[in-house]
Write a protein that holds these residues in place. Sequence first.
Motif, PDB file in Angstrom:
ATOM      1  N   ASN A  11      48.712  39.230  45.977  1.00 30.12           N
ATOM      2  CA  ASN A  11      47.987  39.742  44.824  1.00 30.12           C
ATOM      3  C   ASN A  11      46.523  39.948  45.184  1.00 30.12           C
ATOM      4  OD1 ASN A  11      46.385  39.893  42.540  1.00 30.12           O
ATOM      5  ND2 ASN A  11      47.936  38.864  41.297  1.00 30.12           N
ATOM      6  N   LEU A  12      46.171  41.215  45.344  1.00 32.23           N
ATOM      7  CA  LEU A  12      44.802  41.512  45.767  1.00 32.23           C
ATOM      8  C   LEU A  12      43.763  41.095  44.740  1.00 32.23           C
ATOM      9  CD1 LEU A  12      44.820  44.838  47.719  1.00 32.23           C
ATOM     10  CD2 LEU A  12      45.535  42.557  48.336  1.00 32.23           C
ATOM     11  N   THR A  13      44.161  41.062  43.481  1.00 36.28           N
ATOM     12  CA  THR A  13      43.206  40.677  42.448  1.00 36.28           C
ATOM     13  C   THR A  13      42.767  39.229  42.663  1.00 36.28           C
ATOM     14  OG1 THR A  13      44.430  42.098  40.950  1.00 36.28           O
ATOM     15  CG2 THR A  13      42.787  40.641  39.982  1.00 36.28           C
ATOM     16  N   ALA A  14      43.732  38.390  42.878  1.00 38.88           N
ATOM     17  CA  ALA A  14      43.423  36.978  43.095  1.00 38.88           C
ATOM     18  C   ALA A  14      42.580  36.830  44.357  1.00 38.88           C
ATOM     19  CB  ALA A  14      44.708  36.175  43.224  1.00 38.88           C
ATOM     20  N   SER A  17      40.633  38.992  45.637  1.00 37.29           N
ATOM     21  CA  SER A  17      39.282  39.477  45.356  1.00 37.29           C
ATOM     22  C   SER A  17      38.456  38.417  44.658  1.00 37.29           C
ATOM     23  CB  SER A  17      39.339  40.713  44.459  1.00 37.29           C
ATOM     24  OG  SER A  17      39.964  41.765  45.119  1.00 37.29           O
ATOM     25  N   LEU A  18      39.075  37.763  43.718  1.00 32.28           N
ATOM     26  CA  LEU A  18      38.348  36.789  42.914  1.00 32.28           C
ATOM     27  C   LEU A  18      37.711  35.733  43.803  1.00 32.28           C
ATOM     28  CD1 LEU A  18      37.477  35.784  40.235  1.00 32.28           C
ATOM     29  CD2 LEU A  18      39.635  34.567  40.005  1.00 32.28           C
ATOM     30  N   THR A  48      36.732  43.592  46.950  1.00 39.11           N
ATOM     31  CA  THR A  48      37.811  44.259  46.226  1.00 39.11           C
ATOM     32  C   THR A  48      38.483  45.353  47.044  1.00 39.11           C
ATOM     33  OG1 THR A  48      36.199  45.796  45.309  1.00 39.11           O
ATOM     34  CG2 THR A  48      36.755  43.879  43.980  1.00 39.11           C
ATOM     35  N   PHE A  49      37.857  45.721  48.164  1.00 38.79           N
ATOM     36  CA  PHE A  49      38.367  46.843  48.959  1.00 38.79           C
ATOM     37  C   PHE A  49      38.420  48.121  48.125  1.00 38.79           C
ATOM     38  CE2 PHE A  49      39.677  43.270  51.486  1.00 38.79           C
ATOM     39  CZ  PHE A  49      39.432  43.716  52.774  1.00 38.79           C
ATOM     40  N   ARG A 106      32.978  45.972  37.874  1.00 39.66           N
ATOM     41  CA  ARG A 106      34.252  45.815  38.571  1.00 39.66           C
ATOM     42  C   ARG A 106      34.098  45.251  39.970  1.00 39.66           C
ATOM     43  NH1 ARG A 106      38.544  48.302  36.213  1.00 39.66           N
ATOM     44  NH2 ARG A 106      38.013  49.500  34.365  1.00 39.66           N
ATOM     45  N   ASN A 107      32.899  44.865  40.316  1.00 38.94           N
ATOM     46  CA  ASN A 107      32.705  44.270  41.631  1.00 38.94           C
ATOM     47  C   ASN A 107      33.196  45.130  42.776  1.00 38.94           C
ATOM     48  OD1 ASN A 107      33.221  41.553  39.847  1.00 38.94           O
ATOM     49  ND2 ASN A 107      31.637  41.407  41.418  1.00 38.94           N
ATOM     50  N   LEU A 163      35.259  41.511  35.756  1.00 36.32           N
ATOM     51  CA  LEU A 163      36.560  42.095  35.435  1.00 36.32           C
ATOM     52  C   LEU A 163      37.670  41.613  36.360  1.00 36.32           C
ATOM     53  CD1 LEU A 163      35.991  45.743  34.309  1.00 36.32           C
ATOM     54  CD2 LEU A 163      35.663  43.589  33.163  1.00 36.32           C
ATOM     55  N   THR A 164      37.297  41.239  37.559  1.00 32.59           N
ATOM     56  CA  THR A 164      38.322  40.762  38.488  1.00 32.59           C
ATOM     57  C   THR A 164      38.958  39.486  37.953  1.00 32.59           C
ATOM     58  OG1 THR A 164      36.941  41.621  40.264  1.00 32.59           O
ATOM     59  CG2 THR A 164      38.791  40.228  40.884  1.00 32.59           C
ATOM     60  N   ALA A 165      38.110  38.586  37.538  1.00 35.92           N
ATOM     61  CA  ALA A 165      38.613  37.326  36.998  1.00 35.92           C
ATOM     62  C   ALA A 165      39.448  37.586  35.748  1.00 35.92           C
ATOM     63  CB  ALA A 165      37.453  36.401  36.666  1.00 35.92           C
ATOM     64  N   LEU A 187      42.795  38.822  36.649  1.00 41.14           N
ATOM     65  CA  LEU A 187      43.687  37.810  37.216  1.00 41.14           C
ATOM     66  C   LEU A 187      44.430  37.076  36.116  1.00 41.14           C
ATOM     67  CD1 LEU A 187      44.767  36.391  39.606  1.00 41.14           C
ATOM     68  CD2 LEU A 187      42.815  34.844  39.554  1.00 41.14           C
ATOM     69  N   GLY A 246      50.154  46.639  45.341  1.00 42.10           N
ATOM     70  CA  GLY A 246      49.580  45.326  45.601  1.00 42.10           C
ATOM     71  C   GLY A 246      48.312  45.084  44.805  1.00 42.10           C
ATOM     72  N   ARG A 247      47.753  46.159  44.282  1.00 43.89           N
ATOM     73  CA  ARG A 247      46.501  46.011  43.550  1.00 43.89           C
ATOM     74  C   ARG A 247      46.703  45.804  42.051  1.00 43.89           C
ATOM     75  NH1 ARG A 247      41.970  47.343  46.369  1.00 43.89           N
ATOM     76  NH2 ARG A 247      42.386  48.141  48.443  1.00 43.89           N
ATOM     77  N   ASN A 248      47.932  45.663  41.665  1.00 41.80           N
ATOM     78  CA  ASN A 248      48.197  45.415  40.250  1.00 41.80           C
ATOM     79  C   ASN A 248      47.586  46.455  39.330  1.00 41.80           C
ATOM     80  OD1 ASN A 248      48.077  42.335  41.366  1.00 41.80           O
ATOM     81  ND2 ASN A 248      49.609  42.726  39.778  1.00 41.80           N
TER      82      ASN A 248
END
Lengths: 333, 333
Positions: free
Chosen positions: A45-48, A50-51, A56-57, A111-112, B46-48, B51, B110-112
């Motif tokens: 999970n890329l979101t996790a 990233s956190l 974030t790529f 959105r980082n 927003l990333t958090a 998640l 993978g990026r949800n």
Amino acid sequence: MKDIAKDLGVSVVTVSKVLRNHSDIGEETRERVLKRVKELDYRPNLTAQSLVTGRTFLVGLIVPDLVHSFFAEVARFLSNALRQEGYYLVISSSEEDPSLEEREIDQLLGRNLDALIIASASASPAIFRRIEEQQTPFVLIDRQFPGFPANFVGVDDESVGRLATNHLIENGSKRIAHLRGPESTPGVQRLAGYKHALQNSGLKFNPAYLLSPGNVDVDSLQQGYSAMKKLLAIEPRPDGVFCYNDPLAIGAIDCILDAGLRVPGDIAVIGCGNLHFNTSLRVSLSSVNQHSRQIGECTAQLVLQMIKSKTPLPPRNIIVEAEVIARRSTLRS
Amino acid sequence: MKDIAKDLGVSVVTVSKVLRNHSDIGEETRERVLKRVKELDYRPNLTAQSLVTGRTFLVGLIVPDLVHSFFAEVARFLSNALRQEGYYLVISSSEEDPSLEEREIDQLLGRNLDALIIASASASPAIFRRIEEQQTPFVLIDRQFPGFPANFVGVDDESVGRLATNHLIENGSKRIAHLRGPESTPGVQRLAGYKHALQNSGLKFNPAYLLSPGNVDVDSLQQGYSAMKKLLAIEPRPDGVFCYNDPLAIGAIDCILDAGLRVPGDIAVIGCGNLHFNTSLRVSLSSVNQHSRQIGECTAQLVLQMIKSKTPLPPRNIIVEAEVIARRSTLRS
DNA sequence: TTGAAAGCGGTACCAC
DNA sequence: GTGGTACCGCTTTCAA
């Protein structure tokens, strides 16, 4: 991930390490994990990710108009180059509206994203200070702000204006008009180049020959057509027109032909951007090439460098050489 | 957020609630929080948020080619429509390569992302089953797969082929060639429409008049030119050409004119897509309008609906009406 | 080489 | 109305 760990009787940490080929991991364990990963078609999970890592790529791109071929081409090359390194492009169009651009920047900052690439429609660099505060690396393309040091990739627009105007002069035009662009650097600099070229050739600048067609990056064909109409009403009528972009030039040519005049016989026309279809037009269009490919690819490299370097790099200014591509619309032969 | 909470002597929960205007919160507390938020120019991460909520407010778009104006236009309208609701577009180009498309889909899954929009370059819908497994809502545009029920927005390509061919017939063409597209639905269906139209008019289908120019969505001008060259060598030579897209048609026209023949006098030509510049070409190009705007906007609405509805909706098929835009390249008058 | 614990920055649930 | 606690899915630190 938890499931994999449970299935195999190892810890999530181990799995995590395998996935990132961390050095210290047992050969046998690694194999088992990898096997199970395949079986489950597991995707981290890329979101996790990233956190926790802060990356974030994702790279943001804000342009005034996506349909304007130049930006679409830049976007394409950018996207392709970034993809090689696993980065994706989040796009947004400001529709040539500074306040919308500002909102978009705010949105994207939240959105980082790992970096921002902006072809700005703003008159002032104020908004970019906010980006700097956020520590988000950013690169300006196509349009920059004098006196505001920032990473920039684009052509030297003064030379674009000079090259185009000189080209018209060399091909026999004496009364050269200019359909200018917006108040951003490309518009201003090309105008400056135009004036310099006139001056250097001993031609005098006639304010009546300078028109601002308005929102030139949107619906340019129309704008070019009506601006040209005004020029045709002037006495004496111009015999050469340098246009801020190709669509404007195409609109201008349409107008000239509709008026029963010839291109380049009566009026020569040159644009900027060197669009694909220029050769297939009623009168093939001469143009100053802005090298969207090089700009896209250079920008991608610069952005990747900035992202990877932990310490902020000093702003760089990458200037791509412009060149005139001569076609029928200017060659009186 | 933690800082804000600490500064004000409240809990993070309270702050969180204020930010989402949760109902039960003290008027006074809310004001204080809001005030501090402004002061700090605080922006939630927003990333958090993603998640924990599982929503990213990101929609993926995969097209075969961004520079192909049709897709650039669709992307633009999509992006604008989604923005209204706070969603952003992550773009990716498959460069008309199915295996690359597959990798891209994997990456994006993978990026949800909240949804995926795909103009597929694949021959089989296998990859889309994977998307379904991931529960990610997705919409196919422009190209679909017969027998594979999925959300789709596009034109009825059989009718595109029929309309174009009929238009040529009505304007006097008897020997009609077709520069066909790839093996995806638009290519196949337009070909089918072409055949049906011939049949219905009592004209016979001549296999020699059917050419596959290859990678038509990339570098189409060239492809159109060389395909046309082959057609010109055939005896008897065709007197009408229906092209899969506008760039192909433009290339074909260039070839015809270079060969010293007239359009539409000797050969009439029609394309698909109705690009901006069609009116400004050497011979203005007739075309079947695919309504990129409607497709973009309909797709956006559909996607938003799917995202918002918690229960998966039954696949919908949205068909936009195609229409012939007649210009000089077909009007023998 | 492996894993337990802490935490990234938020939200949800439920008690107070 | 307000806040404690658990947890989203993963990485990092450090001890075993």
